[in-house]
Write an enzyme that holds these catalytic residues in place. Structure first.
Site, short mmCIF file in Angstrom:
data_model
loop_
_atom_site.label_atom_id
_atom_site.label_comp_id
_atom_site.label_asym_id
_atom_site.label_seq_id
_atom_site.Cartn_x
_atom_site.Cartn_y
_atom_site.Cartn_z
N HIS A 75 6.10 8.50 0.04
CA HIS A 75 5.12 7.46 0.37
C HIS A 75 5.61 6.42 1.37
O HIS A 75 4.90 5.46 1.66
CB HIS A 75 4.67 6.76 -0.92
CG HIS A 75 3.88 7.65 -1.82
ND1 HIS A 75 4.48 8.51 -2.72
CD2 HIS A 75 2.55 7.84 -1.95
CE1 HIS A 75 3.56 9.17 -3.38
NE2 HIS A 75 2.38 8.79 -2.93
N ASP A 93 2.54 -6.38 14.28
CA ASP A 93 3.10 -5.84 13.05
C ASP A 93 3.88 -6.91 12.31
O ASP A 93 4.54 -7.76 12.92
CB ASP A 93 4.07 -4.69 13.34
CG ASP A 93 3.38 -3.38 13.67
OD1 ASP A 93 2.19 -3.42 14.07
OD2 ASP A 93 4.02 -2.34 13.53
N TYR A 110 -1.47 5.84 23.53
CA TYR A 110 -0.66 4.67 23.84
C TYR A 110 0.76 5.00 24.25
O TYR A 110 1.53 4.10 24.63
CB TYR A 110 -0.64 3.71 22.65
CG TYR A 110 -0.13 4.35 21.38
CD1 TYR A 110 1.22 4.44 21.10
CD2 TYR A 110 -1.02 4.88 20.45
CE1 TYR A 110 1.69 5.04 19.95
CE2 TYR A 110 -0.56 5.48 19.29
CZ TYR A 110 0.79 5.56 19.05
OH TYR A 110 1.24 6.17 17.90
N GLU A 166 1.29 -2.62 10.47
CA GLU A 166 0.28 -3.17 11.37
C GLU A 166 -0.64 -4.15 10.64
O GLU A 166 -1.02 -3.92 9.48
CB GLU A 166 -0.59 -2.05 11.97
CG GLU A 166 0.19 -0.97 12.68
CD GLU A 166 0.52 0.21 11.78
OE1 GLU A 166 0.84 1.30 12.30
OE2 GLU A 166 0.45 0.05 10.52
N ASN A 213 10.38 9.49 -0.58
CA ASN A 213 10.55 8.63 -1.74
C ASN A 213 12.02 8.66 -2.13
O ASN A 213 12.66 9.72 -2.01
CB ASN A 213 9.75 9.12 -2.96
CG ASN A 213 8.25 8.94 -2.81
OD1 ASN A 213 7.78 8.13 -2.03
ND2 ASN A 213 7.50 9.69 -3.61
N CYS A 262 6.01 1.51 7.15
CA CYS A 262 6.97 2.50 7.63
C CYS A 262 8.35 1.87 7.78
O CYS A 262 8.47 0.66 7.96
CB CYS A 262 6.54 3.03 9.01
SG CYS A 262 4.90 3.77 9.06
#
Length: 225
Positions: free
Chosen positions: A150, A35, A91, A188, A102, A60
């Site tokens: 978002h 990342d 995982y 990522e 937002n 994120c």
């Protein structure tokens, strides 16, 4: 700690203190992903553009357990009552996803400018909780942010690396060691040709070309747990 691992850690800490990104690879037997990670308070529209174009994953913001508790943010899987909810990823024992938000002073929320505003304001709010946890409430959070939005917020494990070793916790542990507020951006790195995650070797090569520190999750766990 090996000399190369120690140098990688120091480079990552220096980058975070300067507001720059770090490439963090978790573990081959976990997600096996690298990342791009930034301290949230330093994210600019150009940084969002870099994450979109150079990384390509989901952008994120991870916040610490204490910050999430002050915001009264639920885990997304606990907040939604729908048959599709199945929070049992291959995982880990569960995902870290909380609400997508937002900032209230954004428009659509998806532009680089809007997402940078949401991200930096989350960093500011996290810093406010660090200064005075009692002064920030769910109502305060709701006055500044709205959901759906978002920018996905991730909840860090309460004891960070002692509980979980995802990018959420790795980034937050790095922020804590660097003296940064407990809010970091993670995105990522995807491979356009294979449609899968960028390999550690390719991620390290990208980091070298861009002058970005690259650090292994194992190094962070050994040094910061």
């Amino acid at each position: 700690m090996r000399a190369d691992a120690e140098a990688a850690l120091e480079g990552a800490l220096d980058a975070f203190r300067a507001g720059g990104p770090v490439c963090i690879h978790d573990f081959v037997d976990r997600e096996g992903e690298t990342d791009l990670v930034y301290p949230a308070r330093a994210v600019t529209p150009a940084a969002v553009s870099r994450m979109r174009n150079d990384a390509g994953g989901l952008i994120c913001v991870a916040v610490s357990h204490r910050v999430a508790e002050a915001f009264e943010l639920p885990f997304l899987a606990d907040a939604i009552d729908h048959p599709a909810i199945d929070d049992d990823p291959a995982y880990d024992t569960r995902s870290s996803f909380s609400l997508p938000v937002n900032h209230r002073e954004t428009f659509t929320g998806i532009t680089d400018i809007d997402r940078a505003r949401t991200i930096t304001e989350l960093g500011t709010a996290a810093a406010a909780v660090e200064r005075d946890p009692e002064a920030y409430t769910a109502e305060t959070f709701a006055s500044e942010f709205r959901s759906p939005g978002h920018v996905h917020v991730l909840r860090g494990a309460e004891d960070l690396l002692a509980d979980r070793t995802g990018h959420t916790e790795l980034g937050l542990a790095l922020a804590a060691a660097a003296g940064e507020p407990p809010a970091v951006v993670v995105c990522e790195m995807m491979d356009d040709e294979t449609g899968t995650a960028v390999t550690p070797e390719d991620a390290a090569a990208y980091a070298d070309r861009q002058g970005i520190p690259y650090v292994e999750g194992k190094t962070l766990v050994e040094a910061l747990e």
